[in-house]
Design a protein around this motif. Sequence first.
Motif, PDB file in Angstrom:
ATOM      1  N   ASP A 120      62.875  70.108 110.063  1.00 54.22           N
ATOM      2  CA  ASP A 120      64.050  69.739 110.839  1.00 54.22           C
ATOM      3  C   ASP A 120      63.650  69.196 112.220  1.00 54.22           C
ATOM      4  O   ASP A 120      64.140  68.149 112.659  1.00 54.22           O
TER       5      ASP A 120
ATOM      6  N   VAL B 297      62.009  65.728 111.871  1.00 53.67           N
ATOM      7  CA  VAL B 297      62.997  64.654 111.669  1.00 53.67           C
ATOM      8  C   VAL B 297      63.658  64.303 112.998  1.00 53.67           C
ATOM      9  O   VAL B 297      63.825  63.123 113.336  1.00 53.67           O
TER      10      VAL B 297
ATOM     11  N   PRO C 298      60.482  60.783  99.617  1.00 50.40           N
ATOM     12  CA  PRO C 298      59.606  61.370  98.605  1.00 50.40           C
ATOM     13  C   PRO C 298      59.364  60.433  97.440  1.00 50.40           C
ATOM     14  O   PRO C 298      60.015  59.386  97.322  1.00 50.40           O
TER      15      PRO C 298
ATOM     16  N   PHE D  81      70.127  61.415  96.083  1.00 52.10           N
ATOM     17  CA  PHE D  81      70.982  62.513  95.645  1.00 52.10           C
ATOM     18  C   PHE D  81      71.964  61.906  94.633  1.00 52.10           C
ATOM     19  O   PHE D  81      72.987  61.326  95.014  1.00 52.10           O
TER      20      PHE D  81
ATOM     21  N   ARG E  32      75.019  69.301 102.199  1.00 52.89           N
ATOM     22  CA  ARG E  32      73.639  69.797 102.240  1.00 52.89           C
ATOM     23  C   ARG E  32      73.309  70.536 100.940  1.00 52.89           C
ATOM     24  O   ARG E  32      72.219  70.384 100.378  1.00 52.89           O
TER      25      ARG E  32
ATOM     26  N   ALA F 138      72.895  68.118  98.145  1.00 50.97           N
ATOM     27  CA  ALA F 138      71.643  67.368  98.331  1.00 50.97           C
ATOM     28  C   ALA F 138      70.460  68.200  97.834  1.00 50.97           C
ATOM     29  O   ALA F 138      69.576  67.680  97.150  1.00 50.97           O
TER      30      ALA F 138
ATOM     31  N   ARG G 189      70.596  70.561  95.587  1.00 52.19           N
ATOM     32  CA  ARG G 189      70.709  70.620  94.116  1.00 52.19           C
ATOM     33  C   ARG G 189      70.127  69.349  93.487  1.00 52.19           C
ATOM     34  O   ARG G 189      69.387  69.408  92.514  1.00 52.19           O
TER      35      ARG G 189
ATOM     36  N   HIS H 180      68.000  66.982  94.837  1.00 49.70           N
ATOM     37  CA  HIS H 180      66.579  66.701  95.104  1.00 49.70           C
ATOM     38  C   HIS H 180      66.144  67.513  96.324  1.00 49.70           C
ATOM     39  O   HIS H 180      66.287  67.067  97.464  1.00 49.70           O
TER      40      HIS H 180
ATOM     41  N   ASP I   7      63.206  68.413  97.575  1.00 55.97           N
ATOM     42  CA  ASP I   7      62.164  67.851  98.448  1.00 55.97           C
ATOM     43  C   ASP I   7      62.739  66.802  99.397  1.00 55.97           C
ATOM     44  O   ASP I   7      62.422  66.771 100.587  1.00 55.97           O
ATOM     45  N   ALA I   8      63.595  65.920  98.828  1.00 54.55           N
ATOM     46  CA  ALA I   8      64.192  64.859  99.650  1.00 54.55           C
ATOM     47  C   ALA I   8      65.095  65.463 100.721  1.00 54.55           C
ATOM     48  O   ALA I   8      65.108  65.008 101.866  1.00 54.55           O
ATOM     49  N   ALA I   9      65.837  66.505 100.344  1.00 52.59           N
ATOM     50  CA  ALA I   9      66.719  67.158 101.307  1.00 52.59           C
ATOM     51  C   ALA I   9      65.910  67.752 102.448  1.00 52.59           C
ATOM     52  O   ALA I   9      66.258  67.603 103.626  1.00 52.59           O
ATOM     53  N   GLN I  10      64.808  68.422 102.097  1.00 53.01           N
ATOM     54  CA  GLN I  10      63.954  69.025 103.127  1.00 53.01           C
ATOM     55  C   GLN I  10      63.361  67.967 104.049  1.00 53.01           C
ATOM     56  O   GLN I  10      63.271  68.157 105.259  1.00 53.01           O
ATOM     57  N   SER I  11      62.984  66.837 103.442  1.00 60.47           N
ATOM     58  CA  SER I  11      62.346  65.800 104.256  1.00 60.47           C
ATOM     59  C   SER I  11      63.347  65.110 105.181  1.00 60.47           C
ATOM     60  O   SER I  11      62.964  64.352 106.064  1.00 60.47           O
ATOM     61  N   LEU I  12      64.658  65.394 104.988  1.00 54.76           N
ATOM     62  CA  LEU I  12      65.669  64.867 105.915  1.00 54.76           C
ATOM     63  C   LEU I  12      66.034  65.915 106.962  1.00 54.76           C
ATOM     64  O   LEU I  12      66.992  65.755 107.712  1.00 54.76           O
ATOM     65  N   GLY I  13      65.301  67.006 106.968  1.00 53.55           N
ATOM     66  CA  GLY I  13      65.524  68.035 107.981  1.00 53.55           C
ATOM     67  C   GLY I  13      66.482  69.126 107.551  1.00 53.55           C
ATOM     68  O   GLY I  13      66.926  69.926 108.369  1.00 53.55           O
TER      69      GLY I  13
END
Lengths: 250, 350
Positions: free
Chosen positions: A87, A90, A98, A104, B204, B207, B209, B211, B213-219
């Motif tokens: 967080d 970012v 990724p 999503f 959130r 997101a 659910r 993906h 990894d992608a969610a984490q990489s968006l903070g």
Amino acid sequence: MSADTPQQTSRSEASPPVLRAEGIVTGYGDHEVIHDVDIQSHEGITCLFGPNGSGKSTLLKTLNGIVPIWEGTITYGDVDLSNATPDEIVREGIATVPQGGGVFGTLTVEENLRVGGFTVSEQDAYRRRREEVLDAFPALEDKLGDRASSLSGGQQMMVSLGRAMMTGADTFLLDEPSAGLSPALVEDAFELVERLVDRGARVILIEQNVTAALRLADHVNILVAGELAFDGSPAELSDEEELMEVYLGL
Amino acid sequence: MGTENDLTVRDRFQALLGRDDAHLWLFGIGAVVLAVLPFALSTFWTRIALGALMWIGLAQSWNMIGGYAGYLDFGHGAYFGVGAFVTGIVMVELELPFVAGLLIAGVFCAVLAYVVGVPTLRLSGAYFAIATWAFAEAIKELALILEITGGTYGMTFPTGPGTSGIPLVGWPDEMFFYYLMMVLTLGTIALAYFLFEHSEFGFRVKAIRDHEDAAQSLGIDATKIKRRVYVISCVIAALFGGANAYYITFIHPNDVLAPIITDQMIIMALLGGLGTIGGPIIGGVLIFLLNRLSSLFLGNTTIYLPLIGLLIMVTVLFAPSGVIGILRGEVGREDVKQNLRELAEKFDIL
């Protein structure tokens, strides 16, 4: 991308801070995967190549805070990010896309962009960034209400990159953006990456499609068994015949 | 171009849900209908409505972690049972009223879910499902040997005036429990709606659910978000467990901690439509009625379990997005026919 390509002339004058990782040691459980690696974001596109299992994705995950480092330091300009959470990273201006884009799928394109913009607290800034994304990827304008999973591979990549742009990042960590795309779409994916660079961003790019990625690269790192085997320009790499043949298959 | 009269039920449903205020209108009308319903029903049908309300709420609570967050929780029923026993222990051992017991059960299960969630939410897919199933089995075995739960003898709740702890309520009767379940269920639906459909938090969760990894990489702090969803959903199951226990006045580990409790929540959400507000409502009513009617007309529930199994298979094979998916037009008649043809070919039936 070589120094004399036309794209470079259109790049933003205000260059983003340098993302610099020094002496990185990390792994999973007791297993050390990355051994004392130095890497930094250069102007334009920094490509990170290496055979499967060499630790490329792990290294990328240390840069975005998902995998904690055991030793070493990570800085972004003057800011120490060694122990920062994803967080915080970012919010400093570093976004990750990724492998395969990671859209999503059940959310619409608009909602994907909205999730990317959660770090933006001001509505004006949010709208500005949304306009920038649609300016960079105009094809998304007509797809805003569509589910992301219903889009083509190339359009999904636009959503992923646009979503990363919504964070306000100026440094992007891309893990194989061409993965899963048909050969015809691979060039499109790289063209999208170039659009980010044209807007002044720095990119660290992991890519298995070495031949295509080398055409974009401003700087190259090669990781072999968790150690840095090469750090230089594409021109310097062309002199390293053994590296090119054994590790990159060229 | 079709005229207004040419519209199918599905068209009308989609047009209705497409309106911005449609959900609020539906909720408001539903609340009013539910509020006056007991005055039009006999005691028998009030009991049926009460049971349906409870299962809608339970299915909705499972849907939060299973549907919206995508974590297949096979131990959710444990919190229903723990909520029942904690409420009972507070009422029997501490001689506090039902309301205090229910609140303490909610807090206890929040802490329990947090502690259980720390290690289990690091797992995903089948590993999370197995871990939560094992947790539920362990809780049931523990309840069978502990003295404070009544062990194999079960636990009887105090009844009569004054035990509820709610002023103006004398002897808790059918109407009291009906309105208690109604408030809990409507509260759960409203919470799910605002939390998962109309807030940043919901995006959130979805997101993560889709993906993680992608969610984490968006903070997005996936660990924290998942834990919050898990705790909220488990506390709701505990509240229903406590309310139901006070209603039926006697609980036994083999009943309130039975695996079928979780199974029913899952099939209700699945049949209605995972990750939707309407899915658990539709699925809850259909499955509960199937249960009651099979008991009423066949004299036992033996046929109910095979029917449940059949429904799971049919839903997964032909309408994975549930009844809601069919109403939304995500699964058409042609899709069902195509699935049937493929299945028939696979088993060489045709």
